[in-house]
Motif scaffolding. Structure first.
Motif, mmCIF file in Angstrom:
data_model
loop_
_atom_site.group_PDB
_atom_site.id
_atom_site.type_symbol
_atom_site.label_atom_id
_atom_site.label_comp_id
_atom_site.label_asym_id
_atom_site.label_seq_id
_atom_site.Cartn_x
_atom_site.Cartn_y
_atom_site.Cartn_z
ATOM 1 N N VAL A 105 13.141 24.220 4.868
ATOM 2 C CA VAL A 105 11.967 23.375 5.124
ATOM 3 C C VAL A 105 12.100 22.050 4.374
ATOM 4 C CG1 VAL A 105 9.485 23.154 4.747
ATOM 5 C CG2 VAL A 105 10.402 25.250 5.708
ATOM 6 N N VAL A 106 12.601 22.125 3.134
ATOM 7 C CA VAL A 106 12.797 20.885 2.372
ATOM 8 C C VAL A 106 13.772 19.967 3.107
ATOM 9 C CG1 VAL A 106 13.807 19.944 0.259
ATOM 10 C CG2 VAL A 106 12.157 21.813 0.127
ATOM 11 N N ILE A 107 14.868 20.553 3.610
ATOM 12 C CA ILE A 107 15.836 19.739 4.364
ATOM 13 C C ILE A 107 15.166 19.134 5.593
ATOM 14 C CG2 ILE A 107 17.915 19.869 5.797
ATOM 15 C CD1 ILE A 107 18.985 21.974 3.850
ATOM 16 N N TYR A 108 14.409 19.965 6.307
ATOM 17 C CA TYR A 108 13.771 19.515 7.546
ATOM 18 C C TYR A 108 12.829 18.336 7.288
ATOM 19 C CZ TYR A 108 10.517 19.772 11.521
ATOM 20 O OH TYR A 108 9.714 19.485 12.590
ATOM 21 N N VAL A 109 12.050 18.448 6.218
ATOM 22 C CA VAL A 109 11.075 17.399 5.937
ATOM 23 C C VAL A 109 11.752 16.172 5.325
ATOM 24 C CG1 VAL A 109 9.016 16.818 4.598
ATOM 25 C CG2 VAL A 109 9.191 19.054 5.673
ATOM 26 N N ALA A 110 12.776 16.402 4.503
ATOM 27 C CA ALA A 110 13.340 15.291 3.725
ATOM 28 C C ALA A 110 14.337 14.446 4.511
ATOM 29 C CB ALA A 110 14.007 15.834 2.466
ATOM 30 N N LEU A 111 15.050 15.060 5.465
ATOM 31 C CA LEU A 111 16.140 14.336 6.132
ATOM 32 C C LEU A 111 15.750 12.951 6.644
ATOM 33 C CD1 LEU A 111 18.469 16.690 8.200
ATOM 34 C CD2 LEU A 111 19.002 15.226 6.265
ATOM 35 N N PRO A 112 14.628 12.806 7.357
ATOM 36 C CA PRO A 112 14.313 11.474 7.874
ATOM 37 C C PRO A 112 13.997 10.461 6.767
ATOM 38 C CG PRO A 112 13.042 13.166 9.015
ATOM 39 C CD PRO A 112 13.661 13.801 7.821
ATOM 40 N N TRP A 113 13.675 10.959 5.548
ATOM 41 C CA TRP A 113 13.335 10.045 4.458
ATOM 42 C C TRP A 113 14.567 9.564 3.713
ATOM 43 C CZ3 TRP A 113 8.294 8.538 3.486
ATOM 44 C CH2 TRP A 113 7.314 9.237 4.177
ATOM 45 N N ILE A 114 15.611 10.377 3.745
ATOM 46 C CA ILE A 114 16.823 10.019 3.013
ATOM 47 C C ILE A 114 17.533 8.907 3.775
ATOM 48 C CG2 ILE A 114 19.079 10.871 2.273
ATOM 49 C CD1 ILE A 114 17.759 13.646 2.060
ATOM 50 N N ARG A 115 18.021 7.915 3.021
ATOM 51 C CA ARG A 115 18.728 6.824 3.688
ATOM 52 C C ARG A 115 20.174 6.830 3.242
ATOM 53 N NH1 ARG A 115 15.102 3.647 6.232
ATOM 54 N NH2 ARG A 115 16.500 1.887 6.526
ATOM 55 N N ILE A 116 21.058 6.783 4.241
ATOM 56 C CA ILE A 116 22.486 6.721 3.954
ATOM 57 C C ILE A 116 23.025 5.460 4.630
ATOM 58 C CG2 ILE A 116 24.717 7.861 4.224
ATOM 59 C CD1 ILE A 116 23.215 10.523 4.444
ATOM 60 N N GLY A 117 23.646 4.607 3.856
ATOM 61 C CA GLY A 117 24.230 3.386 4.416
ATOM 62 C C GLY A 117 23.193 2.505 5.102
ATOM 63 N N GLY A 118 21.982 2.455 4.543
ATOM 64 C CA GLY A 118 20.973 1.541 5.083
ATOM 65 C C GLY A 118 20.213 2.088 6.279
ATOM 66 N N HIS A 119 20.535 3.338 6.680
ATOM 67 C CA HIS A 119 19.817 3.929 7.813
ATOM 68 C C HIS A 119 19.336 5.317 7.417
ATOM 69 C CE1 HIS A 119 21.034 0.768 10.510
ATOM 70 N NE2 HIS A 119 22.246 0.861 10.033
ATOM 71 N N PRO A 120 18.315 5.832 8.118
ATOM 72 C CA PRO A 120 17.897 7.205 7.835
ATOM 73 C C PRO A 120 19.050 8.181 8.080
ATOM 74 C CG PRO A 120 16.314 6.096 9.261
ATOM 75 C CD PRO A 120 17.500 5.210 9.156
ATOM 76 N N ALA A 121 19.061 9.284 7.312
ATOM 77 C CA ALA A 121 20.134 10.268 7.464
ATOM 78 C C ALA A 121 20.176 10.782 8.895
ATOM 79 C CB ALA A 121 19.933 11.421 6.491
ATOM 80 N N ILE A 122 19.012 10.953 9.493
ATOM 81 C CA ILE A 122 18.975 11.290 10.921
ATOM 82 C C ILE A 122 17.903 10.444 11.582
ATOM 83 C CG2 ILE A 122 18.334 13.034 12.630
ATOM 84 C CD1 ILE A 122 19.743 15.076 11.150
ATOM 85 N N LEU A 123 18.309 9.721 12.596
ATOM 86 C CA LEU A 123 17.343 8.988 13.403
ATOM 87 C C LEU A 123 17.886 8.926 14.821
ATOM 88 C CD1 LEU A 123 14.788 7.293 13.795
ATOM 89 C CD2 LEU A 123 16.134 5.286 13.227
#
Lengths: 478, 189
Positions: A66-84
């Motif tokens: 659940v933490v991964i599910y909620v957090a992924l869109p908030w994490i930014r990698i290389g200037g973009h969201p981890a998943i978008l």
């Protein structure tokens, strides 16, 4: 009670029969689906509370998921969201890599890999996916059932409340529960939306009028409605009646597959704890009471078993109290329950593993072939060449695209053929990320210096990086 | 099939390689999807196939094509492509500004940034190879001169951007920029 008309059956008799069968506690059997009653209505299952090591493991796994599910869109990698997944613009940002619609073929390797992983896992360990990682289980057991337990109490209390007439207390409890469900469903739906709309914009989207973002609004409302229906009422029927994965179990597993099972050799003949000569099973029905899909695991491996291990924890607790050894119900293979050794490497495991390795290799190879920069010539429509004033002219569009990093400064340098005159519509410019730019390119070569096989070559600098773009120079045969 | 308790009574007769099935009742929600579809299909059938109160797919298609054609026709009637309307547009600063942008991205490589001509002819003099009247210029841009390397821009730019760039061209013609290419074609007065 709904008995269809004109079915050629005596309805009176049928209704009596149905009533007779419904009186007294219903016990699971192998002939019927426990969650569907004789009259076709939903037999609501109230699984009893259970404690034990598998509950702790599941709680930990679900929390992480659940933490991964909620957090992924908030994490930014290389200037973009981890998943978008930006559908209108067809830009896909995945863990620092950027893909566009042209890269969609990679999804084949990804989905095939996910599918084969699931197949391999099922052959080795049965339905661990269902019990530990499926969103249906994680959300239902991790959130919705907990809310129900918190508001309506233990399994017997829930059952009593369901049977009781409508009073203010019941309305408050049921209403409160469904309100909590609704809030939770809305939150989960918005989290899902954040995979498609960047979280930075999501705040604006949510606070603005629904008319401003009709597609997102309808999407979230529909998803919320589906979750309400599924988690508040439909529940285990999704796994038992709709999900195709459970049905595949019988072809994916074999006698060496580790599944949740009952050790009949140890347990039988079952009987009350004070009966002489009984097996280890005291027929206490704890394993049935805690089952979320309403089966009796002592019948053996069944389609309805989602591998949640509730019955293992329940039985272990009883065995501890009786001073008998744990593991009357345990994770083991059918061979193991028969007292034989179970093998890990079987032909099917080797086959699934090889296929998975192949697809994984394909995925790694394919993603390594995806260029972060695209530059190529596209010939202009019309004649391949034009002869004018003793010169042969070829005309191209130079298509340029940067997919990773950020905007780059682009400059173009002609290389070959020698003695050719190059005209570019633009030679020095800034190229934003993920935006196609087409540079009109005209190459004129004196007829005397034209040879068959001549190539057009230009250097394109993208900031620090450089690409050579090539295309054949076409001219008359003579 | 009246004694629901006995296993044997509820087993159906057919046998697929030893696989047999029980005659259990479908869940009610499942049956209801069937009932609702049956009711829906009745009204659907009456609406589309008995009373013909709704259009079938061919009528729907024809209606959509007709609506689109009417839209185009009314647009053309409101804003016809004639020398006069194009000249009118060339006096509209917004249209000309849009047209200049189109020119700078697509045309400059052949016609030079000031329109003086490079591979393509000079657009700032009085001489035109394929006719210098506003409507003729628009036509030349739309269909191109493939043999000479002029792209048919119609499908690339679309009608409205071609009108914009035509309007821009009408503002730079006869300005005779210095360093322009020599005259080609016939003089347009």
């Amino acid at each position: 009670m709904n008995v269809p008309e004109g079915s050629g059956v005596d309805q009176e008799e049928d209704l009596k029969e149905v009533k007779r069968l419904r009186s007294g506690p219903r016990r699971p059997d192998l002939e019927t689906l426990y969650c569907i009653d004789e009259d076709g209505s939903h037999h609501v299952i109230h699984p009893a509370d259970v404690r034990g090591r598998f509950q702790r493991i599941k709680k930990a796994v679900w929390t992480i998921l659940v933490v991964i599910y909620v957090a992924l869109p908030w994490i930014r990698i290389g200037g973009h969201p981890a998943i978008l997944i930006d559908i209108p613009r067809r830009h896909f940002f995945l863990f620092g890599h950027t893909f566009n619609a042209m890269d969609f073929w990679l999804a084949f390797f990804f989905l095939a890999g996910v599918g084969l992983t699931l197949i391999l896992l099922s052959a080795l360990y049965g339905r661990v996916w269902c019990g530990y990682a499926c969103p249906q289980t994680v959300f239902l057991e991790g959130f919705y059932r907990r809310i129900e337990r918190w508001i309506e109490g233990t399994a017997p209390q829930r059952e009593k409340l369901a049977r009781s007439p409508w009073t203010v207390r019941k309305i408050l409890k049921k209403g409160g529960k469904h309100f909590a469900y609704l809030v939770l469903s809305l939150v989960l739906a918005h989290v899902f939306l954040s995979y498609f709309i960047p979280v930075r914009e999501l705040g604006n989207v949510v606070t603005s009028s629904p008319a401003a973002h009709p597609a997102a609004f309808v999407f979230v409302m529909a998803l919320t409605a589906v979750m309400m229906f599924n988690f508040a009422w439909f529940r285990e029927q999704l796994c038992l009646i709709i999900c195709p994965y459970g049905r595949l179990q019988s072809i994916l597993s074999d006698p060496d597959t580790i599944v949740v099972g009952y050790d009949a050799r140890r347990g039988e003949p079952r009987g009350r704890y004070n009966r002489e000569g009984r097996g280890d099973c005291i027929d206490c029905y704890r394993c049935v009471a805690v089952c979320p899909t309403g089966i009796d695991i002592r019948f053996g491996l069944q389609l309805e078993c989602i591998g949640c291990a509730n019955c293992i924890d329940a039985c272990d607790e009883v065995m501890d109290k009786l001073g008998q050894a744990r593991g009357l119900i345990r994770n083991d293979s059918l061979n193991g329950f028969e007292g034989r050794r179970s093998r890990f490497w079987r032909p099917r495991v080797v086959a699934y593993f090889s296929l998975l390795a192949l697809v994984f290799g394909g995925f790694v190879y394919a993603t390594s072939k995806v260029e972060p920069i695209e530059a190529r010539f596209v010939r202009l429509p019309g004649p391949a060449y034009v002869i004018e004033g003793g010169k042969i002219r070829n005309q191209f569009r130079l298509r340029l695209l940067v997919k990773e990093g950020g905007p780059r400064h682009v400059s173009i340098e002609p290389l070959s053929p020698e003695g050719a005159e190059f005209i570019f519509s633009q030679r020095d410019f800034d190229l934003p990320l993920l935006e196609y730019r087409e540079v009109m390119t005209f190459v004129s070569l004196p007829r005397s210096s034209f040879r068959q096989g001549t190539a057009v070559e230009v250097w394109v600098r993208f900031g620090e990086e450089r690409r050579t773009v090539r295309a054949p120079f076409v001219g008359p045969d003579d | 099939m009246n004694a629901g308790s006995s296993t044997q009574d509820r087993l159906r007769e057919h046998d697929f390689d030893g696989i047999r099935e029980y005659d259990n009742r479908l869940p009610n929600w499942w049956l209801w999807t069937f009932y609702i579809m049956i009711i829906f299909s009745f009204f659907y059938w009456v609406h589309y196939h008995v009373l013909h109160t709704g259009p079938d797919q061919w009528q729907e298609y024809a209606a959509e094509v007709k609506a689109e054609e009417e839209k185009l026709a009314s647009l053309a009637a409101k804003n016809p492509v004639t020398d006069e309307t194009l000249l009118e547009e060339s006096r509209n600063h917004e249209v000309v500004a849009r047209g200049k942008k189109v020119f700078m991205t697509n045309c400059v490589s052949c016609h030079k940034a000031d329109g003086g001509g490079l591979v393509g002819p000079n657009l700032t003099d009085r001489f035109w190879i394929h006719g210098g009247k506003p409507a003729q210029i628009l036509h030349t841009i739309t269909v191109g001169v493939p043999a000479k390397g002029m792209v048919a821009w119609g499908p690339v730019l679309g009608a409205s951007r071609i009108r914009d760039v035509t309007a821009y061209l009408l503002t730079i013609r006869n300005t005779n920029v210095p360093g322009g290419k020599g005259p080609e074609g016939s003089e347009e007065k």
